[in-house]
Design a protein around this motif. Structure first.
Motif, mmCIF file in Angstrom:
data_model
loop_
_atom_site.group_PDB
_atom_site.id
_atom_site.type_symbol
_atom_site.label_atom_id
_atom_site.label_comp_id
_atom_site.label_asym_id
_atom_site.label_seq_id
_atom_site.Cartn_x
_atom_site.Cartn_y
_atom_site.Cartn_z
ATOM 1 N N UNK A 99 0.857 -1.181 0.000
ATOM 2 C CA UNK A 99 0.000 0.000 0.000
ATOM 3 C C UNK A 99 0.891 1.228 0.000
ATOM 4 N N UNK A 100 0.303 2.406 -0.194
ATOM 5 C CA UNK A 100 1.104 3.638 -0.139
ATOM 6 C C UNK A 100 1.748 3.833 1.227
ATOM 7 N N UNK A 101 1.291 3.089 2.247
ATOM 8 C CA UNK A 101 1.820 3.271 3.602
ATOM 9 C C UNK A 101 2.702 2.090 4.018
ATOM 10 N N UNK A 102 3.092 1.306 3.008
ATOM 11 C CA UNK A 102 3.920 0.134 3.274
ATOM 12 C C UNK A 102 3.072 -1.121 3.315
ATOM 13 N N UNK A 103 3.743 -2.245 3.547
ATOM 14 C CA UNK A 103 3.019 -3.514 3.564
ATOM 15 C C UNK A 103 2.185 -3.586 4.850
ATOM 16 N N UNK A 104 0.892 -3.872 4.678
ATOM 17 C CA UNK A 104 0.020 -3.907 5.854
ATOM 18 C C UNK A 104 -1.309 -4.561 5.541
ATOM 19 N N UNK A 105 -2.258 -4.350 6.448
ATOM 20 C CA UNK A 105 -3.589 -4.945 6.259
ATOM 21 C C UNK A 105 -4.639 -3.967 6.781
ATOM 22 N N UNK A 106 -5.868 -4.144 6.319
ATOM 23 C CA UNK A 106 -6.910 -3.183 6.679
ATOM 24 C C UNK A 106 -7.368 -3.347 8.127
ATOM 25 N N UNK A 107 -7.860 -2.264 8.704
ATOM 26 C CA UNK A 107 -8.543 -2.327 9.994
ATOM 27 C C UNK A 107 -9.890 -3.001 9.776
ATOM 28 N N UNK A 108 -10.541 -3.306 10.867
ATOM 29 C CA UNK A 108 -11.754 -4.116 10.772
ATOM 30 C C UNK A 108 -12.897 -3.399 10.050
ATOM 31 N N UNK A 109 -13.068 -2.100 10.288
ATOM 32 C CA UNK A 109 -14.300 -1.437 9.854
ATOM 33 C C UNK A 109 -14.329 -1.102 8.372
ATOM 34 N N UNK A 110 -13.168 -0.886 7.783
ATOM 35 C CA UNK A 110 -13.118 -0.347 6.420
ATOM 36 C C UNK A 110 -13.691 -1.328 5.392
ATOM 37 N N UNK A 111 -13.601 -2.631 5.688
ATOM 38 C CA UNK A 111 -14.063 -3.593 4.680
ATOM 39 C C UNK A 111 -15.544 -3.426 4.371
ATOM 40 N N UNK A 123 -18.274 -0.562 15.563
ATOM 41 C CA UNK A 123 -18.168 -0.965 14.162
ATOM 42 C C UNK A 123 -19.044 -0.126 13.231
ATOM 43 N N UNK A 124 -20.324 -0.058 13.522
ATOM 44 C CA UNK A 124 -21.216 0.649 12.599
ATOM 45 C C UNK A 124 -21.006 2.160 12.646
ATOM 46 N N UNK A 125 -20.701 2.656 13.817
ATOM 47 C CA UNK A 125 -20.419 4.086 13.933
ATOM 48 C C UNK A 125 -19.225 4.442 13.043
ATOM 49 N N UNK A 126 -18.236 3.590 13.058
ATOM 50 C CA UNK A 126 -17.043 3.836 12.260
ATOM 51 C C UNK A 126 -17.310 3.684 10.767
ATOM 52 N N UNK A 127 -18.162 2.720 10.442
ATOM 53 C CA UNK A 127 -18.544 2.560 9.036
ATOM 54 C C UNK A 127 -19.215 3.826 8.520
#
Length: 491
Positions: free
Chosen positions: A199-211, A237-241
């Motif tokens: 990713x533009x921020x280096x190798x990583x994985x998504x946080x839970x809510x973004x998916x 979760x939903x608040x963040x979504x």
RNA sequence: GGCGAGUUGGCGGAGUGGUUACGCAGCGGAUUGCAAAUCCGUGUACAGGGGUUCGAUUCCCCUACUCGCCUCCA
């Protein structure tokens, strides 16, 4: 057209539901994180929103409803479990996804139209995170990307809490790279032995809510009709979504209706491993709980007997009630006899059942209406009435026409019933008739009563009518025990 | 500490400003070799205290208790 009314968490009121586009009604529900067998709590939203899906299909037409339920296949619990099992993450997620499907199928839950896997949408998540950064709603720090809660004034509106309250009362993870303690992770760095994507921020994985934000947008658009999930997901979760989606797509409304099902309790307590009242759907189906074997229809009925917005307590009484209702349905379906049972096709469902469901998914009310019809006398149980019952059962996801007991009840109501469909039971039935005939002469009923008791113990209902004994296989009937009885009687 | 839900007869569980669902269990009866199933009949309730009202279980307030969420969670 039937007006559906639903309780919208956004407004805390019951509102008339009108889709954005009646030809394309769109619903998103948070699905499972696949790292183990689905527990009973996981099944509740699956069943609740399955009923809503069926109702929407009934009202708007099966081809005009799009239901998306995701599979979360990247998450720290998955990483931990795969490591503990010594297996590849893909093997773990593939296996547990299969289990989830099998268990939900057993509960009569329809597959959604789309079942996106998070790992297939990482590119969309990265794009959404970039958009959030560009809009000043997120910032990168030390390989992480964080959502800036301060950039979204409505943060907390869905779950009805203020940022100040949350900071005051809750434990909030403090991290040096956070600008604000409430900021949450959109992207985080992965160690070499953890799954990761460039990713533009280096190798990583998504946080839970973004998916969920990325997948709902990809499959349903920036505005859609219904978003569902368990009440415990409301925050964070939903608040963040909401925060992510509304900031990334200010032109859209995101979900217009938010629905939350209440939690499951077991004997009045939250189901938890430490209390020893934790079990999976599979445990229940296979009889590994204090309740004995419970069929998929019975589990489903146990859920439907509670309103989705009320906590549901699973206890012995509830399981018994579900069993009784299942038996009631099976007998009602058989009241016109075997020929009618085979020929029955769904017609229009009972209006009162539809009306109850349309009123904020009142499944206990719908069952109460339905049970009024199930109790009709045989003479009133015309073909048309049966069609309407079958259609109503379809709406509830309870087609029991193929159940063994339904067939056995149907035979009971046949004008000239033939031998029992099950050869072992046919033998037992004939033998019981013989024994009773002899006993009536001799006055000694010991043998007849012993056989009867054996059958009951094997899960077979014994009904003795003027025409003779009738054996009806109940949901819990044990074919092996019946076979043993038949063999003993022959010898 | 903050937020929310709830408290109905032996149990489960609806619902309503006035006439008190329903299911199971119980009890009585019919039926049965005895049961089961079925049919008929039948009893007990709205947490506590205030208030609004001609009248509240139903509306409002307070108290008590229960449960959940606020941390991974469906």
């Amino acid at each position: 057209m039937t007006e559906i009314r639903l309780t919208n968490t956004r407004t805390r009121t019951k509102e008339p539901f009108a889709p954005i586009d009646p030809d394309d009604v769109r619903m998103y529900v948070c699905g499972p994180t696949v790292y183990d067998r689905a527990h009973l709590g996981n099944a509740r939203p699956a069943v609740v929103f399955d009923v809503l899906y069926r109702l929407l299909r009934h009202v708007y037409g099966a081809g005009h409803v799009k239901y998306v339920r995701n599979i979360t296949d990247v998450e720290d619990k998955i990483i931990d479990r795969a490591r503990a099992n010594g297996e590849a993450i893909e093997d773990l997620t593939r296996r547990t996804t299969g289990w989830y499907h099998a268990d939900m199928d057993a509960l009569g839950v329809l597959r959604p139209n789309e079942e996106p896997h998070a790992t297939d949408y990482v590119a969309q998540m990265i794009a959404m995170i970039e958009a959030l950064i560009a809009r000043g709603c997120a910032y990168a720090a030390e390989g992480h990307v964080l959502f800036s809660v301060a950039s979204f004034p409505d943060y907390g509106a869905l779950s009805g809490r203020s940022v100040e309250d949350m900071i005051a009362g809750a434990r909030v993870e403090v991290a040096p790279y956070k600008r604000d303690p409430m900021d949450f992770v959109l992207w985080k760095p992965s160690a070499a032995d953890e799954p990761g994507w460039e990713s533009p921020w280096g190798r990583g994985r998504p946080g839970w809510h973004i998916e969920c934000s990325a997948m709902s947008e990809a499959l349903l658009g920036a505005s859609f009709d219904i978003h569902g999930g368990g009440a415990d997901l409301m925050f964070p979760h939903h608040e963040n979504e909401v925060a992510q989606s509304c900031c990334a797509h200010p032109e859209g409304s995101f979900a217009r209706f938010w629905l939350h099902n209440e939690m499951l309790l077991v004997e009045g307590r939250k189901m938890s491993k430490s209390l020893g009242n934790f079990f999976t759907v599979r445990d229940l189906l296979e009889g590994r709980t204090e309740f004995g074997p419970v069929t998929g229809e019975e589990i489903r009925l146990a859920f439907l007997l509670s309103h989705y917005r009320a906590p549901m307590d699973l206890n012995a009484t509830r399981v018994e009630t579900a069993r009784a209702v299942r038996a009631e349905i099976c007998e009602a379906l058989g009241k016109r006899g075997s020929a009618a049972l085979a020929a029955r096709a769904p017609g229009a469902p009972i209006e009162a059942v539809v009306a109850r469901l349309a009123d904020d998914l009142d499944t206990p009310g719908a069952l109460a209406e339905l049970r009024g019809w199930l109790g009709l006398k045989r003479k009133q149980m015309t073909g048309e009435v049966l069609d309407r019952i079958v259609a109503s059962l379809d709406l509830l996801g309870l087609d029991l026409r193929g159940a063994a007991s339904t067939g056995d009840y149907a035979r009971l109501y046949d004008a000239e019933p033939g031998a029992h469909a099950d050869p072992a039971l046919a033998a037992c039935e004939a033998r019981l008739a013989e024994l009773r005939a002899a006993a009536k002469q001799s006055g000694d009923f010991a043998e007849a009563d012993a056989l009867k008791a054996g059958l009951v113990a094997a899960g077979v209902e014994v009904r003795i009518l003027p025409a003779g004994p009738f054996l009806i296989r109940q949901a819990t009937h044990d074919p092996a025990a019946v076979a043993r009885l038949a063999a003993t009687e022959r010898a």
